[in-house]
Design an enzyme around this catalytic site. Structure first.
Site, short mmCIF file in Angstrom:
data_model
loop_
_atom_site.label_atom_id
_atom_site.label_comp_id
_atom_site.label_asym_id
_atom_site.label_seq_id
_atom_site.Cartn_x
_atom_site.Cartn_y
_atom_site.Cartn_z
CG HIS A 33 -0.80 1.67 -3.72
ND1 HIS A 33 -2.27 1.18 -2.73
CD2 HIS A 33 -0.56 0.34 -3.91
CE1 HIS A 33 -2.10 0.10 -3.65
NE2 HIS A 33 -1.08 -0.22 -3.89
CG ASP A 93 -2.49 0.90 0.48
OD1 ASP A 93 -2.26 1.78 0.75
OD2 ASP A 93 -3.71 0.08 1.09
#
Ligand code: NAG
Length: 392
Positions: free
Chosen positions: A238, A215
């Site tokens: 991310h 993430d």
């Protein structure tokens, strides 16, 4: 001269009269076993209690070896404002994720001051929980590997965190935190394994971090101010993300984010580079005074992105119209390659346009071809060379 001599004598006097003995609390002396099987919760908490109640500097020592830890919540306030964990070994979480369940915290500090964590490996053994989540079975939320909340003057230095169930490190409601030389590692498709999450905190700095996770490498939540990020490698992951802010159900007033700097960052094969993300809800708040500088992007899907229309599944985001005001965001000296055609994407709110966006010296390409910029309700200026051509 006389003054100087008196000054030194005074210093000498201070040094001699106040010996700052540094007590060492070795967890082996509190019953811990480096066998990867015996729960070290009680030994750690006992060592903590001793250090916390003492008023001289204390070191809690975790020697080499593998220590199983069910969960440890270290609560203050303490008499002591100089407690150091020196960790040589690896602390591993229970092999069965049901043990931590929905508890959200594995190793957590609350209401402490002057705590340093130096070295060591934290192994969250999140793999089984990720698989459960992938399979869409009903799974517990899991636990953040290391959390500091409501604390002051914290240092996390040279810590390695692998395979957390949820976030690796979370800083919530803190003042004065330095995170340096950390290494964070989890699979590129592991769910919700943000590297470092900062929220409701001021004066946090993150320097020299190497983050590979599933993430956000670094995520910045509401109420964050004076955040400094420098020399970070991110990927997979991310990217570095402010938001998402204004989540449906989080209330109509969101604490703002201001004065965030992220510089000297390398992104490799990440979903985003620098991202600001707000939900398409009418929650009000702001993001202002952000500097993103000196970044190298390699095969990044959204190198520069502001997304004010975040609405997963397009469900219940009223009007798709974010009430978060975004202003004074500076992008400077950002180069490299985009994995998609749109390298610069400012998708702002019609009712709260992005203001004071500045682009300077940007060069982003798409597979050796021209990349594109997209602007919606975004205002500002571009100077120096800006490729793709600015649409501000
Ligand atoms: C912004 O934050 C940095 C620390 O990251 C601090 O040194 C600086 O003084 C802050 N600037 C303002 C205007 O508050």
């Amino acid at each position: 001269m006389a003054k100087l001599v008196i000054f030194f004598l005074f210093k000498l006097f201070l040094l001699c009269s106040l010996p700052r003995s540094n007590a060492v609390y070795n967890i082996l002396n509190y019953g811990a076993k480096a066998d990867g099987q015996t729960d070290s919760a009680q030994p750690l908490l006992k060592a903590w209690a001793a250090a916390c109640h003492s008023s001289s500097p204390a070191t809690i020592h975790v020697p080499a070896g593998s220590f199983l830890l069910s969960q440890a919540i270290f609560n203050g306030p303490c008499k002591n404002t100089e407690i150091k964990f020196s960790i040589e070994g690896t602390i591993i979480s229970p092999s069965y994720y049901g043990k931590l369940g929905d508890s959200r915290e594995w190793i957590a500090f609350n209401n402490v001051e002057g705590v340093t964590i130096r070295g060591g490996n934290l192994d969250g053994r999140g793999g089984a929980l990720w698989t459960c989540k992938f399979d869409g079975r009903s799974c517990p939320t899991g636990a953040i590997s290391l959390t500091f909340s409501n604390s002051k003057n914290i240092m996390i230095d040279g810590v390695t965190s692998i395979n957390s169930e949820l976030f690796h490190i979370a800083i919530v409601g803190c003042q004065g935190v330095r995170i340096q030389g950390v290494y964070i590692l989890a699979s590129g498709n592991s769910p919700n394994t943000d590297g470092i999450h900062v929220q409701m905190s001021t004066g946090v700095s993150i320097v020299r971090a190497n983050i590979k996770t599933g993430d956000d490498c670094i995520s910045v939540g509401p109420g964050t101010s004076h955040l400094w990020i420098e020399r970070v490698f991110c990927g997979p992951g991310h990217g570095i993300s402010i938001g998402s802010l204004g989540k449906l159900g989080d209330g109509l007033q969101v604490k703002g984010v201001q004065n965030v700097t992220a510089k000297s960052v390398m992104f490799a094969d990440t979903q985003n580079g620098f991202r600001i993300k707000t939900w398409g809800t009418n929650a009000r708040g702001y993001v202002k005074g952000v500097a993103f500088a000196n970044a190298m992007m390699r095969n990044v899907q959204n190198p520069i992105i502001i997304d004010q229309n975040y609405c997963p599944g397009n469900q219940n985001c009223p009007g798709q119209n974010s009430g978060i005001e975004i202003s004074r965001v500076n992008y400077k000296n950002i180069r490299g390659t985009s994995a998609t055609k749109v390298a610069v994407n400012f998708d702002c709110s019609p009712s709260n346009p992005c203001n004071g966006i500045r682009l300077k010296d940007i060069k982003l390409t798409y597979q050796n071809r021209q990349a594109w910029s997209y602007c919606k309700h975004a205002y500002g200026i571009a100077t120096g060379f800006v490729i793709p051509t600015s649409c501000l």
